[in-house]
Motif scaffolding. Structure first.
Motif, short mmCIF file in Angstrom:
data_model
loop_
_atom_site.label_atom_id
_atom_site.label_comp_id
_atom_site.label_asym_id
_atom_site.label_seq_id
_atom_site.Cartn_x
_atom_site.Cartn_y
_atom_site.Cartn_z
N ILE A 207 0.82 -1.21 0.00
CA ILE A 207 0.00 0.00 0.00
C ILE A 207 0.86 1.27 0.00
O ILE A 207 0.34 2.37 0.14
CB ILE A 207 -0.95 0.02 1.22
CG1 ILE A 207 -0.17 -0.07 2.51
CG2 ILE A 207 -1.97 -1.08 1.11
CD1 ILE A 207 -1.00 0.15 3.76
N VAL A 208 2.15 1.12 -0.18
CA VAL A 208 3.05 2.28 -0.23
C VAL A 208 2.84 3.01 -1.55
O VAL A 208 2.56 2.40 -2.58
CB VAL A 208 4.52 1.82 -0.07
CG1 VAL A 208 5.48 2.97 -0.16
CG2 VAL A 208 4.69 1.07 1.23
N SER A 209 2.99 4.33 -1.52
CA SER A 209 2.78 5.13 -2.74
C SER A 209 3.76 4.70 -3.83
O SER A 209 4.88 4.28 -3.55
CB SER A 209 2.95 6.61 -2.42
OG SER A 209 4.27 6.88 -2.01
N LEU B 95 -1.77 18.31 1.74
CA LEU B 95 -2.89 19.22 1.91
C LEU B 95 -2.76 20.40 0.96
O LEU B 95 -1.69 20.97 0.79
CB LEU B 95 -2.94 19.71 3.36
CG LEU B 95 -3.20 18.60 4.39
CD1 LEU B 95 -3.03 19.17 5.78
CD2 LEU B 95 -4.60 18.04 4.22
N LEU B 96 -3.85 20.78 0.35
CA LEU B 96 -3.94 21.91 -0.57
C LEU B 96 -3.08 21.75 -1.84
O LEU B 96 -2.74 22.73 -2.48
CB LEU B 96 -3.55 23.22 0.13
CG LEU B 96 -4.40 23.56 1.37
CD1 LEU B 96 -3.86 24.83 2.00
CD2 LEU B 96 -5.85 23.73 1.02
N THR B 97 -2.71 20.52 -2.20
CA THR B 97 -1.98 20.30 -3.45
C THR B 97 -2.67 19.20 -4.24
O THR B 97 -3.45 18.42 -3.70
CB THR B 97 -0.52 19.88 -3.21
OG1 THR B 97 -0.52 18.64 -2.51
CG2 THR B 97 0.25 20.93 -2.43
N TYR B 98 -2.37 19.15 -5.50
CA TYR B 98 -2.90 18.10 -6.35
C TYR B 98 -2.00 16.87 -6.28
O TYR B 98 -0.80 16.99 -6.04
CB TYR B 98 -2.97 18.59 -7.80
CG TYR B 98 -3.99 19.67 -8.00
CD1 TYR B 98 -5.34 19.38 -8.02
CD2 TYR B 98 -3.60 20.99 -8.17
CE1 TYR B 98 -6.28 20.38 -8.19
CE2 TYR B 98 -4.52 22.00 -8.34
CZ TYR B 98 -5.86 21.68 -8.35
OH TYR B 98 -6.78 22.66 -8.52
N PRO B 99 -2.55 15.69 -6.51
CA PRO B 99 -1.70 14.50 -6.55
C PRO B 99 -0.68 14.65 -7.68
O PRO B 99 -1.02 15.05 -8.80
CB PRO B 99 -2.67 13.36 -6.85
CG PRO B 99 -4.02 13.90 -6.56
CD PRO B 99 -3.95 15.38 -6.72
N ASP B 100 0.58 14.37 -7.39
CA ASP B 100 1.62 14.54 -8.38
C ASP B 100 2.88 13.81 -7.91
O ASP B 100 2.99 13.42 -6.76
CB ASP B 100 1.93 16.02 -8.59
CG ASP B 100 2.66 16.29 -9.88
OD1 ASP B 100 2.80 15.37 -10.72
OD2 ASP B 100 3.10 17.43 -10.07
N GLN C 114 11.63 9.73 -6.88
CA GLN C 114 10.34 10.39 -6.79
C GLN C 114 9.30 9.42 -6.22
O GLN C 114 9.43 8.21 -6.37
CB GLN C 114 9.87 10.86 -8.16
CG GLN C 114 10.70 11.95 -8.77
CD GLN C 114 10.12 12.42 -10.08
OE1 GLN C 114 9.57 11.65 -10.85
NE2 GLN C 114 10.24 13.70 -10.34
N HIS C 115 8.28 9.98 -5.58
CA HIS C 115 7.12 9.19 -5.17
C HIS C 115 5.86 9.99 -5.45
O HIS C 115 5.88 11.22 -5.48
CB HIS C 115 7.21 8.74 -3.71
CG HIS C 115 7.20 9.85 -2.72
ND1 HIS C 115 8.33 10.49 -2.32
CD2 HIS C 115 6.19 10.43 -2.04
CE1 HIS C 115 8.02 11.43 -1.44
NE2 HIS C 115 6.73 11.43 -1.27
N TYR C 116 4.78 9.26 -5.69
CA TYR C 116 3.50 9.88 -6.05
C TYR C 116 2.70 10.09 -4.78
O TYR C 116 2.46 9.15 -4.04
CB TYR C 116 2.74 8.96 -7.01
CG TYR C 116 1.55 9.60 -7.66
CD1 TYR C 116 1.72 10.40 -8.77
CD2 TYR C 116 0.27 9.42 -7.17
CE1 TYR C 116 0.64 10.99 -9.39
CE2 TYR C 116 -0.82 10.01 -7.78
CZ TYR C 116 -0.63 10.79 -8.89
OH TYR C 116 -1.70 11.39 -9.50
N ARG C 117 2.33 11.33 -4.52
CA ARG C 117 1.58 11.58 -3.30
C ARG C 117 0.80 12.88 -3.41
O ARG C 117 0.98 13.65 -4.34
CB ARG C 117 2.48 11.62 -2.09
CG ARG C 117 3.50 12.75 -2.12
CD ARG C 117 4.35 12.73 -0.90
NE ARG C 117 4.04 13.96 -0.14
CZ ARG C 117 4.77 14.41 0.82
NH1 ARG C 117 5.82 13.77 1.22
NH2 ARG C 117 4.45 15.50 1.45
#
Length: 157
Positions: A80-82, A115-120, A109-112
């Motif tokens: 379940i890790v990003s 708060l107040l940001t888009y997934p990227d 890099q990791h996908y995450r």
């Protein structure tokens, strides 16, 4: 009891505002970079770098004829890790008509989402190892040495 509700509501709002103002700090250290000088012309090194990237199964995101490649390793996910990947930025710089410098910058890099940001995809600030970049640079140097020695190479599309 009536005076307790506004105090609790105010506390929850303040806590939410404070938690929502978090941001990702800027990268403190520059990413690791390895480089080598190859005794071949710029166009040949560019074409052979492209061939090595395709041979290694990397996803080429940017392919610039002025001397820049941006490639990514395949995305990995464990339980379940990003999702994680490595970004490799390859820069080619002609030093003389027959000499080219190749530099490889490595960033994990990791996908995450925060708060107040888009997934990227976000750069990992610590633990970036230049091992993948060094392996790629070694493959480019070996490929250019093999092609200059006369070993036939298959053209890649």
């Amino acid at each position: 009891m009536r005076n307790l509700f506004p105090i609790l509501l105010g506390s929850v709002v303040c806590l939410a505002i404070t938690a929502g103002c978090q941001s990702t700090p800027a990268t403190a250290t520059p990413p690791p970079t390895v480089s080598a000088i190859i005794e071949k012309d710029f166009e040949s090194v560019w074409a052979e770098t492209r061939d090595v990237l395709l041979d290694q199964g990397l996803e080429i995101y940017t392919r610039d004829k002025r001397g820049l490649f941006v490639a990514f390793t395949p995305t990995k996910r464990v339980m379940i890790v990003s999702p994680r990947r490595t970004k490799l930025t390859i820069s080619l710089e002609p030093l003389t008509p027959q000499t080219t410098r190749v530099s490889v910058e490595t960033i994990k890099q990791h996908y995450r989402v925060t708060l107040l940001t888009y997934p990227d995809w976000r750069d990992v600030q610590k633990g970036t190892d230049p091992g993948k970049g060094q392996a790629l640079l070694d493959a480019i140097v070996a490929h250019t040495a093999a092609s200059s020695a006369g070993t036939p190479q298959e053209p890649k599309g």
